[in-house]
Design a protein around this motif. Structure first.
Motif, short mmCIF file in Angstrom:
data_model
loop_
_atom_site.label_atom_id
_atom_site.label_comp_id
_atom_site.label_asym_id
_atom_site.label_seq_id
_atom_site.Cartn_x
_atom_site.Cartn_y
_atom_site.Cartn_z
N UNK A 1 0.87 -1.11 -0.03
CA UNK A 1 0.03 0.01 0.07
C UNK A 1 0.63 1.29 -0.05
N UNK A 2 0.32 2.39 -0.43
CA UNK A 2 0.96 3.61 -0.32
C UNK A 2 0.71 4.22 1.13
N UNK A 3 1.94 4.48 1.95
CA UNK A 3 1.51 4.73 3.47
C UNK A 3 1.99 6.21 3.43
N UNK A 4 0.86 6.89 4.02
CA UNK A 4 0.86 8.29 4.21
C UNK A 4 0.60 8.61 5.57
N UNK A 5 1.54 9.58 6.34
CA UNK A 5 1.45 9.90 7.64
C UNK A 5 1.41 11.27 7.65
N UNK A 6 0.33 11.79 8.66
CA UNK A 6 0.53 13.40 8.78
C UNK A 6 0.90 13.53 10.25
N UNK A 7 1.62 14.60 10.88
CA UNK A 7 1.92 14.90 12.11
C UNK A 7 1.95 16.18 12.42
N UNK A 8 1.72 16.79 13.53
CA UNK A 8 1.78 18.22 13.93
C UNK A 8 3.36 18.06 14.84
N UNK A 9 4.43 18.68 14.70
CA UNK A 9 5.36 18.65 15.29
C UNK A 9 5.25 19.23 16.86
N UNK A 10 4.52 20.16 17.04
CA UNK A 10 4.12 20.50 18.36
C UNK A 10 3.72 19.18 19.39
N UNK A 11 3.25 18.35 18.80
CA UNK A 11 2.59 16.96 19.58
C UNK A 11 3.89 15.91 19.84
N UNK A 12 4.80 16.31 19.27
CA UNK A 12 5.87 15.06 19.64
C UNK A 12 6.35 14.77 18.03
N UNK A 13 7.82 14.14 18.02
CA UNK A 13 8.37 13.76 16.98
C UNK A 13 8.34 12.28 16.85
N UNK A 14 8.56 11.79 15.67
CA UNK A 14 8.90 10.18 15.49
C UNK A 14 10.26 9.95 15.92
N UNK A 15 10.39 8.75 16.06
CA UNK A 15 11.70 8.30 16.51
C UNK A 15 12.40 8.29 15.23
N UNK B 1 16.38 16.61 19.33
CA UNK B 1 16.10 17.89 19.71
C UNK B 1 16.15 18.81 18.47
N UNK B 2 16.58 17.99 17.32
CA UNK B 2 16.85 18.91 16.12
C UNK B 2 15.51 18.59 15.08
N UNK B 3 15.20 19.42 14.23
CA UNK B 3 13.95 19.40 13.35
C UNK B 3 14.65 18.89 11.93
N UNK C 1 3.78 15.89 23.92
CA UNK C 1 4.85 14.88 23.75
C UNK C 1 6.19 15.35 22.81
N UNK C 2 6.24 16.55 22.82
CA UNK C 2 7.08 17.49 21.76
C UNK C 2 8.55 17.65 23.02
N UNK C 3 9.23 16.91 22.95
CA UNK C 3 10.49 17.24 24.01
C UNK C 3 11.27 18.43 23.24
N UNK C 4 11.07 18.68 21.89
CA UNK C 4 11.79 19.80 21.04
C UNK C 4 11.25 20.84 21.68
N UNK C 5 10.07 20.93 21.92
CA UNK C 5 9.54 22.39 22.27
C UNK C 5 9.90 22.55 23.82
N UNK C 6 10.18 21.49 24.73
CA UNK C 6 10.54 21.42 26.26
C UNK C 6 12.05 22.02 25.99
#
Length: 730
Positions: free
Chosen positions: A179-193, A323-325, A604-609
């Motif tokens: 399948x074609x995998x599509x994921x969306x996310x808001x970085x404010x709510x945390x990053x993916x590993x 902590x990097x974007x 969940x965003x340690x980047x924001x912290x």
């Protein structure tokens, strides 16, 4: 049924639309991860894509959508004979868009065996999950960063292997899952590993347009769609049909597209220059470049195709620290592309040509796919046409007038940032220490002098591996890696009667429960065991859960003395890194002067912290009671929002309390209340110097908390303590 918003009617978002279209042409690219702020039409664009995918032949009656031309050999609904025609059990249907909810269970994703029927009726009944439904279609995961880790692992394994496995209680089922995998996310709510980021083929950063004209057009079209969805969809039907036909043509052209040795060498050189891990990046860039050439009607890959493919495939693979974007240095990319060595085969070098050379420039001028034209360039997010004059959906349609958004849109459109590609939003920028002015601290200066001197800033020490702090007792929260809990995954510690549908069987406990009833059920000597539904038992498993880690950090003048705050920030950054790795939510309360503030609401965003902590000023008196009171209020609110997530309070202070009428007494009373409420806490003692008052230790005793000196927060600090203890013993 309300028709979805037309893909061709989307304004801007050039890189996002390009990434989706390339995956529609070549699903082997590996999907798309869409990062962006809320309200940027991420979900709208993804849902619109499904209607552009070509129709497909499916074996009639197959719940797994097998292709009649090459059916899956181990299909549970098989066996199917290859080469079936339309008159022999073949149906035609559109590709499906299947949405995976954040709260889905493992059984819903991969399917489930009906264990009760299997054991009591002898029937091995299998119910397919969402992976089976998405086969040969699109699997869309909104807020993929909030999906539980074990589900993400299953999802990405299936996407990589093209198969889904169900292994449970001695029964194995597998089926095709491409399948074609599509994921969306808001970085404010945390990053993916980082390792999960790498599994997505392409990544795109989107943001809302800043150009007023473009924002007006977005609102105009959305209001028109909401007023009459059918009429709006009909106005854009021809444009969508053109895109769908172009996808189909590009799919058929793709196998004939050539990748010259010069461009393959260029791809390898760029990936090596950016030091990406493994070879997945090379493969993704190559596949995306081939799809770009097919999309533009070319029979070979050019340097421009490699450039555009690398811009979409490399940013999220450059992430080296939590902590990097994800980002990409555009100038570094250009330098790497232009400095690629010629291939070993001289003929291959001639095939590829030099980046930006005359031949490539002429091709771009003829086809319109260079820096200033075509969907592939990402240079004009407001209005784009490809070289053949086909509508790409952004600036020429029924709603456009003489002053429409296709005249002078901002370079790059929303989220594209000109030829450079994705522009991080405010919460997605790379986190770097900001200039802080005078950071000098004076030994022996009291906090009153710091209060009169105004705010001070201290650079944070580098984070290190932190020791593990866990919540007391055993919880039942979301699976994670911090505190003991009863979870769906983990070590089996017992059995119980299932409270709902049986999804896992504890065989020994089931047999023991049934054994007591065999005589009453008339079992013959040596005959089979007679089971009833009341005998079934499910395992009780103990693993670990994620927690809310709330930091309560003293930022007063006493913390700034002896250059202490840099070490404090480094310790808290170490704990933030640990919380990221253990999948926790984090929050930050700071107190200084006369009040406390919730600097970072639980997220969940340690980047924001990390960003809030690095910018934290120090100075003023120490309102310890206000800090504890704010922390207690934050914990109460979060307990109402998420009652199953247990909290760990980490108080970082030297224990002083100097603000208020009864600063020490009030702080101790609040600490007693937190202890009585069962809050698990840790006090990180920041006191230093030869003479120590032991105030933080007293606070820890009232909180019922673990008392930890600042130097022992990290593993390196613990190692130093151990070495010191060994020397003393010797």
């Amino acid at each position: 049924m309300t028709p979805p918003y037309p893909f061709a009617a989307v304004v801007g978002l050039a890189d996002l639309r390009l990434a989706l279209l390339l995956n529609a042409v070549s699903p082997a690219i590996g999907g798309v991860l869409v990062r962006g702020e809320k309200g940027t039409a991420k979900s709208t664009v993804v849902r619109a894509l499904a209607r552009l995918l070509p129709s497909m032949d499916v074996v009639a009656g197959c719940r797994f959508g097998c292709d009649p031309a090459s059916p899956y050999g181990a299909c549970p609904d098989g066996p199917h004979s290859a080469g079936q025609d339309a008159g022999q059990g073949v149906v035609v249907r559109r590709a499906r868009l299947v949405e995976l909810p954040v709260g889905a269970t493992e059984d819903r994703l991969v399917g489930a065996l009906d264990l009760e029927r299997a054991l009591t009726a002898g029937q091995a009944a299998y119910s397919p999950g969402l992976l089976a439904a998405a086969h040969r279609g699109v699997l869309y995961v909104d807020e993929v960063n909030l999906l539980h880790d074990h589900l993400v692992d299953l999802l990405l394994d299936a996407a990589a292997m093209g198969e889904a496995y169900v292994e449970r209680d001695g029964v194995s089922v597998r089926h095709a899952a491409r399948f074609l995998l599509v994921g969306t996310m808001n970085p404010e709510e945390g990053e993916l590993r980082p390792q999960l980021l790498d599994r997505f083929g392409l990544a795109v950063q989107v943001r809302a347009p800043r150009e007023p004209r473009e924002r007006v057009e977005v609102v105009r079209r959305r209001l028109a769609y909401e007023a009459d969805p059918a009429a709006f969809a009909a106005r854009w039907a021809d444009a969508d049909a053109e895109l769908a036909e172009r996808i189909d043509i590009a799919r058929r052209r793709l196998p004939a597209v050539g990748l010259p040795d010069a461009e393959l060498t260029r791809i390898a050189h760029v990936c090596a220059t950016f030091e990406v891990d493994g070879l997945r990046a090379d493969l993704v860039v190559a596949r995306a470049a081939l799809a770009l050439a097919a999309w533009h009607g070319r029979d070979r890959v050019t340097a421009q195709d490699v450039r555009d493919a690398a811009r979409l495939a490399l940013p999220h693979r450059r992430r080296r620290d939590p902590f990097d974007a994800p980002d990409l240095d555009e100038q570094a990319l250009e330098d790497a592309l232009n400095s690629a060595p010629p291939p070993a085969d001289a003929d291959g070098a001639r095939d590829g040509g030099d980046p930006g050379g005359p031949d490539d420039a002429d091709d771009r001028d003829r086809r319109g796919d260079g820096p200033d034209g075509g969907l592939g360039s990402g240079s004009d997010g407001a209005a784009e046409r490809d070289g053949d004059g086909d509508l790409d959906g952004d600036g020429s349609g029924p709603d456009d007038g003489p002053d429409g958004p296709d005249d002078d849109g901002p370079d790059g459109g929303p989220g594209q940032g000109g030829p450079g590609g994705a522009v991080p939003d405010e919460d997605g920028t790379p986190l770097r220490p900001v200039p802080h002015g005078d950071t000098r601290q004076r030994d022996g200066v009291d906090e009153g002098r710091y209060a009169s001197a105004g705010q001070q800033h201290a650079e944070a020490a580098a984070p290190r591996r932190a020791r593990l702090f866990a919540v007391k007792g055993t919880g039942e929260g979301a699976a994670g890696r911090r505190s003991p809990a009863y979870t769906r995954m983990g070590r089996t510690v017992g059995a119980r009667v299932p409270g709902g549908t049986l999804t896992a069987l504890h065989l020994a406990a089931t047999v023991r429960a049934a054994a007591r009833q065999q005589q009453a059920r008339g079992r013959a000597p040596g005959g089979p065991l007679r089971l009833a539904a009341a005998d079934l038992r499910e395992p009780v498993r103990q693993g670990r859960e994620s927690n809310l880690v709330l930091f309560c950090v003293d930022a007063s003048g006493s913390m700034a003395a002896r250059r202490r705050m840099g070490a404090v920030k480094g310790a808290v950054l170490s704990l933030l890194l640990d919380a990221y790795q253990r999948r926790d939510k984090v929050g930050l309360v700071t107190f200084r002067g006369s009040e406390a503030a919730l600097a970072l609401p639980p997220t969940s965003s340690v980047e924001a912290g990390a960003a809030r902590l690095r910018e934290l000023p120090t100075g003023g008196r120490t309102p310890l009671a206000a800090g504890l009171r704010r922390a207690a209020h934050t914990l109460r609110v979060e307990r109402l929002r998420d009652p199953h997530r247990r909290a760990l309070l980490i108080v970082v202070t030297d224990g002083r309390a100097t603000a208020g009428a009864d600063p020490v007494g009030e702080a101790m009373r609040i600490a007693d209340g937190l202890a009585a409420g069962g809050v698990s806490a840790v006090v990180v003692d920041c006191e230093s110097g030869v003479v120590r008052l032991g105030l933080a230790a007293r606070l820890a005793a009232r909180l019922g908390a673990e008392h930890v000196p600042l130097a022992e927060v990290t593993a390196q600090g613990l190692a130093g303590v151990a070495r010191r203890d060994r020397r003393r013993a010797a």
